[in-house]
Design a protein around this motif. Structure first.
Motif, PDB file in Angstrom:
ATOM      1  N   ASP A   1       0.723  -1.384  -0.011  1.00 23.70           N
ATOM      2  CA  ASP A   1      -0.127   0.156  -0.105  1.00 23.70           C
ATOM      3  C   ASP A   1       0.709   1.431   0.210  1.00 23.70           C
ATOM      4  O   ASP A   1       0.451   2.337  -0.679  1.00 23.70           O
ATOM      5  N   VAL A   2       1.953   1.202   0.624  1.00 19.56           N
ATOM      6  CA  VAL A   2       2.902   2.538   0.738  1.00 19.56           C
ATOM      7  C   VAL A   2       3.274   2.583  -0.508  1.00 19.56           C
ATOM      8  O   VAL A   2       3.554   3.761  -0.861  1.00 19.56           O
ATOM      9  N   VAL A   3       4.094   1.654  -1.116  1.00 27.14           N
ATOM     10  CA  VAL A   3       5.028   1.776  -2.271  1.00 27.14           C
ATOM     11  C   VAL A   3       3.721   2.040  -3.384  1.00 27.14           C
ATOM     12  O   VAL A   3       3.961   3.087  -4.265  1.00 27.14           O
ATOM     13  N   ALA A   4       2.535   1.746  -3.356  1.00 29.69           N
ATOM     14  CA  ALA A   4       1.657   2.138  -4.482  1.00 29.69           C
ATOM     15  C   ALA A   4       1.058   3.465  -4.243  1.00 29.69           C
ATOM     16  O   ALA A   4       1.041   4.457  -5.038  1.00 29.69           O
ATOM     17  N   PHE A   5       1.069   3.919  -2.950  1.00 32.26           N
ATOM     18  CA  PHE A   5       0.638   5.375  -2.685  1.00 32.26           C
ATOM     19  C   PHE A   5       1.937   6.181  -3.397  1.00 32.26           C
ATOM     20  O   PHE A   5       1.461   7.285  -3.966  1.00 32.26           O
ATOM     21  N   HIS A   6       3.003   5.954  -2.960  1.00 34.90           N
ATOM     22  CA  HIS A   6       4.136   6.856  -3.812  1.00 34.90           C
ATOM     23  C   HIS A   6       4.460   6.523  -4.884  1.00 34.90           C
ATOM     24  O   HIS A   6       5.347   7.371  -5.599  1.00 34.90           O
ATOM     25  N   ALA A   7       3.900   5.578  -5.706  1.00 33.20           N
ATOM     26  CA  ALA A   7       4.162   5.306  -7.102  1.00 33.20           C
ATOM     27  C   ALA A   7       3.121   6.081  -7.749  1.00 33.20           C
ATOM     28  O   ALA A   7       3.179   6.279  -9.145  1.00 33.20           O
ATOM     29  N   GLU A   8       2.089   6.850  -7.356  1.00 29.93           N
ATOM     30  CA  GLU A   8       1.032   7.562  -8.040  1.00 29.93           C
ATOM     31  C   GLU A   8       1.736   8.575  -8.924  1.00 29.93           C
ATOM     32  O   GLU A   8       2.723   9.406  -8.412  1.00 29.93           O
ATOM     33  N   PRO A   9       1.565   8.573 -10.167  1.00 26.15           N
ATOM     34  CA  PRO A   9       1.980   9.662 -11.094  1.00 26.15           C
ATOM     35  C   PRO A   9       1.763  11.023 -10.538  1.00 26.15           C
ATOM     36  O   PRO A   9       0.705  11.271 -10.151  1.00 26.15           O
ATOM     37  N   VAL A  10       2.649  12.113 -10.770  1.00 23.90           N
ATOM     38  CA  VAL A  10       2.291  13.382 -10.505  1.00 23.90           C
ATOM     39  C   VAL A  10       1.263  13.885 -10.889  1.00 23.90           C
ATOM     40  O   VAL A  10       0.482  14.305 -10.267  1.00 23.90           O
ATOM     41  N   GLU A  11       1.032  13.814 -12.079  1.00 22.43           N
ATOM     42  CA  GLU A  11      -0.203  14.221 -12.707  1.00 22.43           C
ATOM     43  C   GLU A  11      -1.488  13.988 -12.124  1.00 22.43           C
ATOM     44  O   GLU A  11      -2.433  14.605 -11.860  1.00 22.43           O
ATOM     45  N   GLU A  12      -1.438  12.396 -11.486  1.00 24.99           N
ATOM     46  CA  GLU A  12      -2.694  12.027 -10.895  1.00 24.99           C
ATOM     47  C   GLU A  12      -2.788  12.483  -9.608  1.00 24.99           C
ATOM     48  O   GLU A  12      -3.927  12.879  -8.952  1.00 24.99           O
ATOM     49  N   TYR A  13      -1.679  12.652  -8.799  1.00 26.57           N
ATOM     50  CA  TYR A  13      -1.611  13.303  -7.448  1.00 26.57           C
ATOM     51  C   TYR A  13      -2.103  14.907  -7.606  1.00 26.57           C
ATOM     52  O   TYR A  13      -2.968  15.040  -6.710  1.00 26.57           O
ATOM     53  N   VAL A  14      -1.816  15.483  -8.592  1.00 32.52           N
ATOM     54  CA  VAL A  14      -2.048  16.853  -8.601  1.00 32.52           C
ATOM     55  C   VAL A  14      -3.634  16.996  -8.914  1.00 32.52           C
ATOM     56  O   VAL A  14      -4.424  17.904  -8.311  1.00 32.52           O
ATOM     57  N   ARG A  15      -4.182  16.086  -9.851  1.00 29.36           N
ATOM     58  CA  ARG A  15      -5.478  16.237 -10.047  1.00 29.36           C
ATOM     59  C   ARG A  15      -6.272  15.596  -8.699  1.00 29.36           C
ATOM     60  O   ARG A  15      -7.211  16.254  -8.432  1.00 29.36           O
ATOM     61  N   ARG A  16      -6.066  14.639  -8.060  1.00 34.69           N
ATOM     62  CA  ARG A  16      -6.646  14.425  -7.111  1.00 34.69           C
ATOM     63  C   ARG A  16      -6.662  15.253  -5.919  1.00 34.69           C
ATOM     64  O   ARG A  16      -7.748  15.539  -5.306  1.00 34.69           O
ATOM     65  N   ARG A  17      -5.222  15.863  -5.610  1.00 34.63           N
ATOM     66  CA  ARG A  17      -5.465  16.856  -4.590  1.00 34.63           C
ATOM     67  C   ARG A  17      -6.166  18.044  -4.715  1.00 34.63           C
ATOM     68  O   ARG A  17      -6.574  18.601  -3.967  1.00 34.63           O
ATOM     69  N   HIS A  18      -6.003  18.440  -6.064  1.00 38.35           N
ATOM     70  CA  HIS A  18      -6.865  19.672  -6.550  1.00 38.35           C
ATOM     71  C   HIS A  18      -8.201  19.551  -6.374  1.00 38.35           C
ATOM     72  O   HIS A  18      -8.817  20.432  -5.845  1.00 38.35           O
ATOM     73  N   ALA A  19      -8.772  18.415  -6.876  1.00 37.16           N
ATOM     74  CA  ALA A  19     -10.271  18.109  -6.671  1.00 37.16           C
ATOM     75  C   ALA A  19     -10.631  18.029  -4.966  1.00 37.16           C
ATOM     76  O   ALA A  19     -11.682  18.596  -4.763  1.00 37.16           O
ATOM     77  N   ARG A  20      -9.779  17.258  -4.386  1.00 35.43           N
ATOM     78  CA  ARG A  20      -9.911  17.388  -2.822  1.00 35.43           C
ATOM     79  C   ARG A  20     -10.106  18.518  -2.071  1.00 35.43           C
ATOM     80  O   ARG A  20     -10.919  18.935  -1.347  1.00 35.43           O
ATOM     81  N   LEU A  21      -9.017  19.482  -2.487  1.00 37.26           N
ATOM     82  CA  LEU A  21      -8.965  20.851  -1.714  1.00 37.26           C
ATOM     83  C   LEU A  21     -10.320  21.540  -2.225  1.00 37.26           C
ATOM     84  O   LEU A  21     -10.725  22.429  -1.447  1.00 37.26           O
ATOM     85  N   LYS A  22     -10.523  21.721  -3.564  1.00 45.03           N
ATOM     86  CA  LYS A  22     -11.694  22.306  -4.119  1.00 45.03           C
ATOM     87  C   LYS A  22     -12.875  22.038  -3.669  1.00 45.03           C
ATOM     88  O   LYS A  22     -13.666  22.863  -3.102  1.00 45.03           O
ATOM     89  N   THR A  23     -13.138  20.733  -2.994  1.00 42.36           N
ATOM     90  CA  THR A  23     -14.337  20.086  -2.557  1.00 42.36           C
ATOM     91  C   THR A  23     -14.546  21.076  -1.246  1.00 42.36           C
ATOM     92  O   THR A  23     -15.386  21.400  -0.826  1.00 42.36           O
ATOM     93  N   TYR A  24     -13.541  21.417  -0.515  1.00 42.02           N
ATOM     94  CA  TYR A  24     -13.461  22.068   0.884  1.00 42.02           C
ATOM     95  C   TYR A  24     -13.376  23.617   0.681  1.00 42.02           C
ATOM     96  O   TYR A  24     -13.026  24.262   1.805  1.00 42.02           O
ATOM     97  N   GLY A  25     -13.435  24.020  -0.604  1.00 42.35           N
ATOM     98  CA  GLY A  25     -13.570  25.467  -0.901  1.00 42.35           C
ATOM     99  C   GLY A  25     -12.461  26.188  -1.078  1.00 42.35           C
ATOM    100  O   GLY A  25     -12.272  27.634  -0.941  1.00 42.35           O
ATOM    101  N   ALA A  26     -11.201  25.469  -1.139  1.00 41.19           N
ATOM    102  CA  ALA A  26      -9.979  26.429  -1.281  1.00 41.19           C
ATOM    103  C   ALA A  26      -9.894  27.047  -2.523  1.00 41.19           C
ATOM    104  O   ALA A  26     -10.582  26.614  -3.782  1.00 41.19           O
TER     105      ALA A  26
END
Length: 89
Positions: free
Chosen positions: A30-55
Motif C-alpha cells: 500500500d505504501v509503495v503504491a501510494f508513492h508510485a502515483e504519477p505526479v499528474e494523478e496526484y495533482v488532479r486528486r489533490r486539486h479536486a479534494r481541496l476544491k471540495t473544501y472551498g480552497a
C-alpha cells in the motif's frame, strides 16, 4: 505485474509492529503504491479534494507545490503554470 514486496522490509515491519507477515506485506504494498502515483494523478486528486473544501486555486497550487516538494519519491519541481496545465489541460 506487481512484484513482491522486499522480504527484509516485510520482516522488519512485522517484527516492529506485531503484524503478521501477510499484513505487513499488504502495508508495504500500500505504501509503495501510494508513492508510485504519477505526479499528474496526484495533482488532479489533490486539486479536486481541496476544491471540495472551498480552497481557492492560488491557495491550492501553492499547497500542492509544497506537498510535492516533501514527497518521499520526489516529483520534479513544477511551476504554478505547469500545475494549472495538469488541471485544465
Amino acid at each position: 505485474m506487481p512484484t513482491a514486496p522486499d522480504p527484509v522490509l516485510v520482516e522488519r515491519i512485522a517484527a516492529t509492529t506485531g503484524l503478521s507477515p501477510a499484513e505487513a506485506a499488504r502495508v508495504v504494498e500500500d505504501v509503495v503504491a501510494f508513492h508510485a502515483e504519477p505526479v499528474e494523478e496526484y495533482v488532479r486528486r489533490r486539486h479536486a479534494r481541496l476544491k471540495t473544501y472551498g480552497a481557492r486555486n492560488d491557495e491550492i497550487f501553492a499547497r500542492i507545490a509544497e506537498e510535492l516538494d516533501g514527497r518521499v519519491v520526489a516529483a520534479p519541481p513544477l511551476t504554478e503554470r505547469q500545475l494549472r496545465r495538469i488541471i485544465y489541460g
